[in-house]
Design an enzyme around this catalytic site. Sequence first.
Site, mmCIF file in Angstrom:
data_model
loop_
_atom_site.group_PDB
_atom_site.id
_atom_site.type_symbol
_atom_site.label_atom_id
_atom_site.label_comp_id
_atom_site.label_asym_id
_atom_site.label_seq_id
_atom_site.Cartn_x
_atom_site.Cartn_y
_atom_site.Cartn_z
ATOM 1 N N ARG A 15 0.844 -1.210 0.000
ATOM 2 C CA ARG A 15 0.000 0.000 0.000
ATOM 3 C C ARG A 15 0.872 1.250 0.000
ATOM 4 O O ARG A 15 0.996 1.931 -0.990
ATOM 5 C CB ARG A 15 -0.953 -0.040 1.215
ATOM 6 C CG ARG A 15 -2.116 0.963 1.122
ATOM 7 C CD ARG A 15 -1.774 2.384 1.480
ATOM 8 N NE ARG A 15 -1.255 2.542 2.838
ATOM 9 C CZ ARG A 15 -0.760 3.689 3.281
ATOM 10 N NH1 ARG A 15 -0.684 4.764 2.500
ATOM 11 N NH2 ARG A 15 -0.274 3.777 4.508
ATOM 12 N N ASP A 16 1.517 1.539 1.113
ATOM 13 C CA ASP A 16 2.333 2.749 1.215
ATOM 14 C C ASP A 16 3.486 2.695 0.215
ATOM 15 O O ASP A 16 3.933 3.720 -0.292
ATOM 16 C CB ASP A 16 2.870 2.886 2.642
ATOM 17 C CG ASP A 16 3.381 4.284 2.947
ATOM 18 O OD1 ASP A 16 2.956 5.227 2.255
ATOM 19 O OD2 ASP A 16 4.201 4.434 3.864
ATOM 20 N N HIS A 207 6.888 4.287 12.281
ATOM 21 C CA HIS A 207 6.836 4.147 10.821
ATOM 22 C C HIS A 207 7.871 5.134 10.235
ATOM 23 O O HIS A 207 7.648 6.340 10.245
ATOM 24 C CB HIS A 207 5.413 4.517 10.369
ATOM 25 C CG HIS A 207 5.168 4.463 8.899
ATOM 26 N ND1 HIS A 207 4.226 3.621 8.343
ATOM 27 C CD2 HIS A 207 5.683 5.161 7.861
ATOM 28 C CE1 HIS A 207 4.191 3.808 7.026
ATOM 29 N NE2 HIS A 207 5.069 4.743 6.716
ATOM 30 N N HIS A 209 10.591 6.581 7.260
ATOM 31 C CA HIS A 209 11.053 6.665 5.876
ATOM 32 C C HIS A 209 12.557 6.902 5.914
ATOM 33 O O HIS A 209 13.087 7.420 6.893
ATOM 34 C CB HIS A 209 10.314 7.777 5.136
ATOM 35 C CG HIS A 209 8.901 7.394 4.782
ATOM 36 N ND1 HIS A 209 8.434 7.382 3.495
ATOM 37 C CD2 HIS A 209 7.880 6.968 5.551
ATOM 38 C CE1 HIS A 209 7.175 6.977 3.491
ATOM 39 N NE2 HIS A 209 6.806 6.728 4.735
ATOM 40 N N CYS A 240 6.045 9.276 -0.589
ATOM 41 C CA CYS A 240 4.731 9.827 -0.286
ATOM 42 C C CYS A 240 4.353 10.751 -1.425
ATOM 43 O O CYS A 240 5.099 11.683 -1.732
ATOM 44 C CB CYS A 240 4.753 10.599 1.031
ATOM 45 S SG CYS A 240 3.171 11.406 1.345
ATOM 46 N N ASN A 249 10.093 3.859 2.345
ATOM 47 C CA ASN A 249 10.054 3.426 3.742
ATOM 48 C C ASN A 249 11.341 2.675 4.079
ATOM 49 O O ASN A 249 12.028 2.174 3.192
ATOM 50 C CB ASN A 249 8.888 2.447 3.932
ATOM 51 C CG ASN A 249 7.535 3.095 3.767
ATOM 52 O OD1 ASN A 249 6.987 3.658 4.698
ATOM 53 N ND2 ASN A 249 6.993 3.016 2.564
#
Length: 308
Positions: A15-16, A207, A209, A240, A249
Amino acid sequence: MSWPETVKIVEVGARDGLQNESTEVPVAIKIELIERLAAAGLPAVEAGAFVSPKRVPQMAGSTAVFQGLRQRHGTAYPALVPNMKGFEAAIEAGVTDIAVFVSASEGFSQHNIGCSRSESLERLHDVAQVATSQNIRMRGYVSCIAGCPYDGAVAPDEVAAMADALVAMGCYEISLGDTIGVGTAGQIRSVIKRVATDIPREKIAMHFHDTYGQGVANVLASLEEGIAVFDSSVAGLGGCPFAPGASGNVATEDVVYLLRGLGIKTGIDLMAVAKTGDWISRHLGRPNAARAGKALLAAKQEDDLHGG
């Protein structure tokens, strides 16, 4: 130094990770990616987002992904939902685990979802009520915890205020995201300490990056603060779409390699994740950003070559 004995990894690559890819990824490839990651022992694999296809085109096939996915018993497949419309679409697709998101910074909230932070919380209020009444598990994301591409530095108090609001809404866990990857170890520890004055550390996930190469260092700093849940992305996929210059990430392979070296259990087959990272990177025609993954595969190739 006492680390947590076990750590849970929430895999966000499908997803991300994929949402920032420029080329369209077919539904069949997304499904294979998710199934491979689940088979490698990832306990939670974020499988899609029910968001506007105009804003995030890569997530347009999320309904088809959920309908085609062979779910493994004991694996969670959360989906991101921004509002009631997204929530209804997710439930219709068979989702039982949702994630909602807000920003710690005002500028990012305005640019990302076109409303203020307080409005973003209001929008989620109905989603939270219905999710609670239907026993749908809800996880919360707070983005821009260390800095914002529009507002610059973000104060830990701002992060804590948004995290508190999500817990009050019924989120079982809050994932604190360094969306543009500017955070360093000391800063991350300060954020965790501040958020943990209101919320137990067991409910906090991190989370990271890797824009400035600090992802693994920030995981280590978080472990030292007693955090035992981390989001990461196979092959370091991601970025993003609303944070200019943000790279991927922190790679799942790199995080699991670190944890394995510390003797922390994850239940994850690192080589299976490394092979999956190599496979998806080749499919996307992009470099594999997982350093541990590349090194492990290169070492294995060398062994195979010499009959090791």
